[in-house]
Write a protein that holds these residues in place. Structure first.
Motif, PDB file in Angstrom:
ATOM      1  N   UNK A 380     -10.368   5.489   2.942  1.00  0.00           N
ATOM      2  CA  UNK A 380     -11.120   4.485   3.688  1.00  0.00           C
ATOM      3  C   UNK A 380     -10.860   3.086   3.140  1.00  0.00           C
ATOM      4  N   UNK A 381     -10.789   2.947   1.825  1.00  0.00           N
ATOM      5  CA  UNK A 381     -10.518   1.636   1.236  1.00  0.00           C
ATOM      6  C   UNK A 381      -9.135   1.133   1.638  1.00  0.00           C
ATOM      7  N   UNK A 382      -8.156   2.014   1.628  1.00  0.00           N
ATOM      8  CA  UNK A 382      -6.800   1.639   2.016  1.00  0.00           C
ATOM      9  C   UNK A 382      -6.738   1.299   3.498  1.00  0.00           C
ATOM     10  N   UNK A 452       2.132  -2.052  -0.736  1.00  0.00           N
ATOM     11  CA  UNK A 452       0.935  -1.463  -1.317  1.00  0.00           C
ATOM     12  C   UNK A 452       0.941   0.041  -1.080  1.00  0.00           C
ATOM     13  N   UNK A 453       0.852   0.769  -2.144  1.00  0.00           N
ATOM     14  CA  UNK A 453       0.983   2.223  -2.076  1.00  0.00           C
ATOM     15  C   UNK A 453      -0.075   2.835  -1.175  1.00  0.00           C
ATOM     16  N   UNK A 454       0.380   3.732  -0.322  1.00  0.00           N
ATOM     17  CA  UNK A 454      -0.531   4.534   0.477  1.00  0.00           C
ATOM     18  C   UNK A 454      -0.983   3.929   1.780  1.00  0.00           C
ATOM     19  N   UNK A 455      -0.660   2.663   2.057  1.00  0.00           N
ATOM     20  CA  UNK A 455      -1.184   2.016   3.255  1.00  0.00           C
ATOM     21  C   UNK A 455      -0.569   2.617   4.516  1.00  0.00           C
ATOM     22  N   UNK A 456       0.762   2.794   4.518  1.00  0.00           N
ATOM     23  CA  UNK A 456       1.412   3.374   5.687  1.00  0.00           C
ATOM     24  C   UNK A 456       0.924   4.807   5.925  1.00  0.00           C
ATOM     25  N   UNK A 457       0.764   5.564   4.857  1.00  0.00           N
ATOM     26  CA  UNK A 457       0.249   6.927   4.990  1.00  0.00           C
ATOM     27  C   UNK A 457      -1.170   6.928   5.542  1.00  0.00           C
ATOM     28  N   UNK A 458      -1.987   5.986   5.076  1.00  0.00           N
ATOM     29  CA  UNK A 458      -3.370   5.900   5.556  1.00  0.00           C
ATOM     30  C   UNK A 458      -3.415   5.578   7.047  1.00  0.00           C
ATOM     31  N   UNK A 459      -2.507   4.713   7.500  1.00  0.00           N
ATOM     32  CA  UNK A 459      -2.457   4.368   8.919  1.00  0.00           C
ATOM     33  C   UNK A 459      -2.147   5.589   9.769  1.00  0.00           C
ATOM     34  N   UNK A 461      -2.308   8.733   8.957  1.00  0.00           N
ATOM     35  CA  UNK A 461      -3.354   9.752   8.837  1.00  0.00           C
ATOM     36  C   UNK A 461      -4.489   9.441   9.793  1.00  0.00           C
ATOM     37  N   UNK A 462      -4.814   8.177   9.944  1.00  0.00           N
ATOM     38  CA  UNK A 462      -5.866   7.770  10.878  1.00  0.00           C
ATOM     39  C   UNK A 462      -5.440   7.982  12.325  1.00  0.00           C
TER      40      UNK A 462
END
Length: 554
Positions: A380-382, A452-459, A461-462
Motif C-alpha cells: 500500500x505504501x508503494x 524505486x524498488x517494487x513500484x512497477x510490481x505494486x502497480x 499487482x493492483x
C-alpha cells in the motif's frame, strides 16, 4: 385620452417569468451523492457517516453562501498601519473566516492524525470533498496545515511545541505569537523567481545562530515567489546551508512576541482561487528552525508535498462533482422544445458521460486515501507513492474540460457569475499547476517506476489480470509492453501516465461491482468512445447512470 404607448406602460411587466430552474440552495451534498456514500463505505470510512451527513448539510447551505461572499470580497494586503509602521497583514472577509472555522472545528486538517483508525484518511477526504464543493480557496491553508504533520514529525522537539496547536479543533485568525493561541495554521513557501519548480536553483541562504543542525535556530535571507496563505502562523520553507538545500520552520512571530523578519511584497493577482491569498515574500534575517537532516530539504518537505498532492486529487474531484450537480439539476428542470433537457437523448449522453468522469475521479482519490490509511503495509505504501503522481496528473488535468462541458449544459446561464460554474472553472487549473504541473508529475511517475524498488510490481499487482474483462486485460498487457520499451520514454510519459490512470479507474469500478458503471466506463475509455463528452457508445444505460449520480433528480 391615453395613448396606446401609455396604456402599455401601465401594464408594468412585459412578460411572465417561466421555465426557470429552481435554486439548488440548501441541498445536503452528502445525502444527494450516492457514489460518495458507497466509496466512503467501501474504503472503511463508514464510521464517519454522521459527520459526513452533518458536513454535507453545511456545505450545501451556509458554507455555499459563504463561498460566494468570500470570492466577491477578495483578501486585501495592508503593508503599513495608519502611523506608517510596517504590519504585513492580509485582511479577509468574515465569510472566509467562517469557512476556515467550520472546517477546522470538524477536523478537516487534523482527523487522520487525531483519530488514526481504519478509514480515517478516507473519511477526512470525504469531508474535504464536501467542503471544496462550497469553496476551494480556503482549502489551501487547510491542506497545508494537514500536510505539515508528517514533515514536522521528523523533528520531534519542534513537533512537541507546534503539533498540539496544529491539530487543535480551534481556529484563531488573530495575528499573535503561537504561544498565545490554542490553534494555528501552517503554510509552505518553496519556489523562487529564478527556479519555480526547480527548487535546486533557489538562492535563499540560512545562517546558523549557534551550533546549527536539526532543530536549531537559523536566520534566513532571501525570497519566495509563491507563499500561499501568508497569514498562516508558520511556514515550511527551503534554504541553503553549507551542506545543501534544507527544510526550515519559519514562524510569523519570534519567541519574544515580536514580528519575524518576514515581509509580504504583494498578493498574486490570480486567475482563480480568489478567496485565498497567495503572495510574494522576503526573508530579511527571518528566524527559523531546521527540520530534518541538513542538506536533505527536498526529501523532508516531500513528506508534506505528497499529502498536498493527494488533496489536489480530492479537490479536483470535488470541483467536478459540483459541476455535475449543477448540470444535472439544471437539465432536470429546464425545458427545450416542450421536453426536459434531461429527457433528450443527446443531453442524456453528455450528462451520463460527465457522471462517469466524476465517479472515476472520486474512486481513484479515495483509493489513494485507503492506501494512506494502510501505509504500514509495504504494498500500500508503494502504491501510494505512485498514485500520488498518477492521480494528481490525471484527475487535475480532466477537471477543466469536464467543468467546461458541465457549464455548456446550462447554456449562457453557465457563463455568468450568478452561478458557481465560472468559479469552478477558474479554480480547476490551480490544482494541476500547484505542487508540480503535469510534466513534473509524469516524470515523477517514470522516476518512481524506474528507480524505486517494487513500484512497477505494486502497480501491476493492483491492476491484476483485467478482472474478467477482456478489454481491460488487453489494456494492461499493452501498458506492460510500453513500460518495457524504454526508447523515448520521457517523450511518452504523459501517454503512459494516462494509461495507468485509466487502467486503475477501470479496475476500481469493476471491483465495485456496479456493471452499469464499469461497462460504460470501459466501453467509452478503453473502447470506441469519442474524444469529447457525450460520445458514449450505444448500449450504455444513461438513465441508470444519471439515477445513480443524482438520485434526487432522476
Amino acid at each position: 385620452m391615453n395613448s396606446p404607448q401609455s396604456a402599455f406602460s401601465a401594464l408594468g411587466e412585459t412578460h411572465e417569468v417561466f421555465n426557470q430552474v429552481p435554486p439548488l440552495d440548501g441541498a445536503n451534498l452528502y445525502r444527494v451523492d450516492l457514489p460518495l456514500q458507497e466509496w466512503v463505505h467501501r474504503f472503511q470510512g463508514g464510521w464517519a457517516e454522521d459527520r459526513l451527513q452533518a458536513y454535507g448539510a453545511l456545505a450545501g447551505g451556509p458554507l455555499m453562501a459563504a463561498g460566494f461572499l468570500a470570492n466577491e470580497n477578495k483578501p486585501v494586503f495592508k503593508s503599513h498601519d495608519r502611523y506608517g509602521q510596517r504590519i504585513d497583514l492580509v485582511e479577509f472577509h468574515p465569510a472566509y473566516h467562517e469557512l476556515m472555522r467550520t472546517a477546522i472545528e470538524h477536523g478537516i486538517p487534523s482527523l487522520p492524525w487525531t483519530d488514526p483508525r481504519a478509514g480515517a484518511h478516507v473519511a477526512r477526504a470525504g469531508l474535504s470533498y464536501l467542503h471544496s464543493q462550497a469553496e476551494s480557496g480556503s482549502g489551501c491553508p487547510l491542506t497545508m496545515t494537514f500536510a505539515s504533520v508528517p514533515a514536522l514529525q521528523l523533528q520531534p522537539d519542534i513537533a512537541a511545541q507546534w503539533l498540539p496547536r496544529v491539530l487543535a479543533s480551534e481556529y484563531d485568525p488573530r495575528n499573535l505569537p503561537m504561544e498565545r493561541k490554542a490553534g494555528v495554521t501552517l503554510g509552505m513557501a518553496m519556489t523562487e523567481k529564478q527556479g519555480g519548480t526547480d527548487v535546486r536553483a533557489n538562492t535563499t541562504r540560512a545562517h546558523a545562530l549557534g551550533a546549527g543542525g536539526p532543530g536549531q535556530a537559523y536566520e534566513l535571507v532571501g525570497h519566495k515567489w509563491f507563499c500561499s496563505a501568508p497569514m498562516c502562523d508558520a511556514f515550511l520553507t527551503l534554504a541553503y546551508t553549507d551542506k545543501g538545500l534544507t527544510c526550515f520552520l519559519l514562524p510569523r512571530h519570534r519567541p519574544d512576541g515580536t514580528r519575524n523578519a518576514f515581509y509580504i511584497q504583494r498578493l498574486k493577482n490570480k486567475l482563480g482561487n480568489w478567496s485565498n491569498a497567495s503572495s510574494e515574500v522576503e526573508y530579511r534575517g527571518a528566524l527559523a528552525w531546521m527540520i530534518g537532516e541538513e542538506g536533505r530539504g527536498v526529501p523532508t518537505i516531500i513528506e508534506m508535498v505528497g499529502m498536498t498532492r493527494f488533496d489536489c486529487m480530492v479537490g479536483s474531484s470535488a470541483l467536478m462533482r459540483q459541476a455535475l450537480s449543477q448540470a444535472t439539476h439544471h437539465c432536470a428542470h429546464r425545458q427545450v422544445g416542450g421536453r426536459l433537457l434531461a429527457e433528450q437523448p443527446l443531453m442524456r449522453n453528455v450528462l451520463a458521460d460527465l457522471a462517469l468522469e466524476s465517479e472515476a475521479a472520486l474512486a481513484l482519490s479515495l483509493r489513494m486515501g485507503h492506501a494512506l490509511d494502510n501505509a504500514d503495509d509495504a504494498q500500500e505504501a508503494t502504491f501510494a507513492r505512485l498514485v500520488t503522481a498518477v492521480g494528481k496528473y490525471w484527475i487535475c488535468k480532466r477537471a477543466p474540460g469536464m467543468i467546461a462541458e458541465a457549464s455548456e449544459c446550462l447554456g449562457g446561464a453557465g457563463y455568468v457569475e450568478e452561478t458557481i460554474l465560472p468559479r469552478l472553472y477558474r479554480e480547476a487549473p490551480v490544482n494541476s499547476i500547484w505542487e508540480g504541473s503535469g510534466n513534473v508529475q509524469c516524470l515523477d511517475v517514470l522516476r518512481a517506476l524506474s528507480k524505486e524498488a517494487g513500484v512497477l510490481d505494486a502497480l501491476f499487482a493492483e491492476l491484476g489480470d483485467g478482472h474478467g474483462d477482456a478489454r481491460l486485460r488487453a489494456h494492461i498487457e499493452r501498458l506492460a509492453k510500453n513500460f518495457r520499451d524504454t526508447d523515448d520514454i520521457q517523450y511518452r510519459a504523459r501517454q503512459l501516465t494516462e494509461d495507468v490512470a485509466i487502467g486503475l479507474q477501470a479496475k476500481l469500478l469493476l471491483e465495485a461491482g456496479n456493471a452499469v458503471v464499469s461497462d460504460a466506463f470501459i466501453a467509452s475509455r478503453l473502447g470506441d468512445g469519442g474524444r469529447e463528452y457525450g460520445t458514449l457508445p450505444r448500449g450504455v444505460d444513461s438513465e441508470a447512470l444519471l439515477a445513480r449520480s443524482t438520485p434526487h433528480l432522476f
